[in-house]
Write a protein that holds these residues in place. Sequence first.
Motif, PDB file in Angstrom:
ATOM      1  N   GLU A  56      -0.362   5.876  -8.451  1.00 32.25           N
ATOM      2  CA  GLU A  56      -1.581   5.505  -9.152  1.00 32.25           C
ATOM      3  C   GLU A  56      -2.761   5.799  -8.231  1.00 32.25           C
ATOM      4  O   GLU A  56      -2.645   5.697  -7.014  1.00 32.25           O
ATOM      5  CB  GLU A  56      -1.562   4.022  -9.537  1.00 32.25           C
ATOM      6  N   ASP A  57      -3.895   6.154  -8.825  1.00 36.15           N
ATOM      7  CA  ASP A  57      -5.091   6.477  -8.053  1.00 36.15           C
ATOM      8  C   ASP A  57      -5.408   5.399  -7.032  1.00 36.15           C
ATOM      9  O   ASP A  57      -5.402   4.211  -7.344  1.00 36.15           O
ATOM     10  CB  ASP A  57      -6.299   6.662  -8.980  1.00 36.15           C
ATOM     11  N   ASP A  58      -5.669   5.831  -5.807  1.00 31.18           N
ATOM     12  CA  ASP A  58      -6.114   4.949  -4.722  1.00 31.18           C
ATOM     13  C   ASP A  58      -5.165   3.798  -4.403  1.00 31.18           C
ATOM     14  O   ASP A  58      -5.585   2.770  -3.881  1.00 31.18           O
ATOM     15  CB  ASP A  58      -7.509   4.381  -5.030  1.00 31.18           C
ATOM     16  N   LYS A  59      -3.880   3.944  -4.737  1.00 28.75           N
ATOM     17  CA  LYS A  59      -2.894   2.911  -4.408  1.00 28.75           C
ATOM     18  C   LYS A  59      -1.702   3.557  -3.707  1.00 28.75           C
ATOM     19  O   LYS A  59      -1.429   4.744  -3.882  1.00 28.75           O
ATOM     20  CB  LYS A  59      -2.401   2.193  -5.675  1.00 28.75           C
ATOM     21  N   GLN A  60      -1.001   2.776  -2.941  1.00 25.08           N
ATOM     22  CA  GLN A  60       0.229   3.253  -2.317  1.00 25.08           C
ATOM     23  C   GLN A  60       1.270   3.500  -3.398  1.00 25.08           C
ATOM     24  O   GLN A  60       1.362   2.724  -4.353  1.00 25.08           O
ATOM     25  CB  GLN A  60       0.766   2.204  -1.326  1.00 25.08           C
TER      26      GLN A  60
END
Length: 110
Positions: A56-60
């Motif tokens: 997911e965008d900007d997540k680990q």
Amino acid sequence: MANSRTRLGNIVYKAPSRIHGNGLFAKVSIAKGDFIGTYEGPQAKRDGTYVLWVFEDDKQPVGRSGRNLLRYLNHHDQGNAEFDGFDLFALKDIKPNEEITFDYGGWEEE
């Protein structure tokens, strides 16, 4: 018809695949857009067989080690199903005994 209350084993089964090893096949007709099931299993700490990663965008990235029938999904460039997170949905109508596949998104090994 698949829905969120249907037990996974009532709508899919594992069998030998022409694509690779074992595959996942529809027991019943599944309509385009239908929920097929959720990829279940413990959180993965590293990549391996039957691990599904969700990005997911900007997540680990989060991975699960598959413990249910969805672990038998095989890759196809034009799969008939796709994941939204860990939930699998039909991209088109799937007939009984048709193999259910999804595009690994470039992660398959050559």
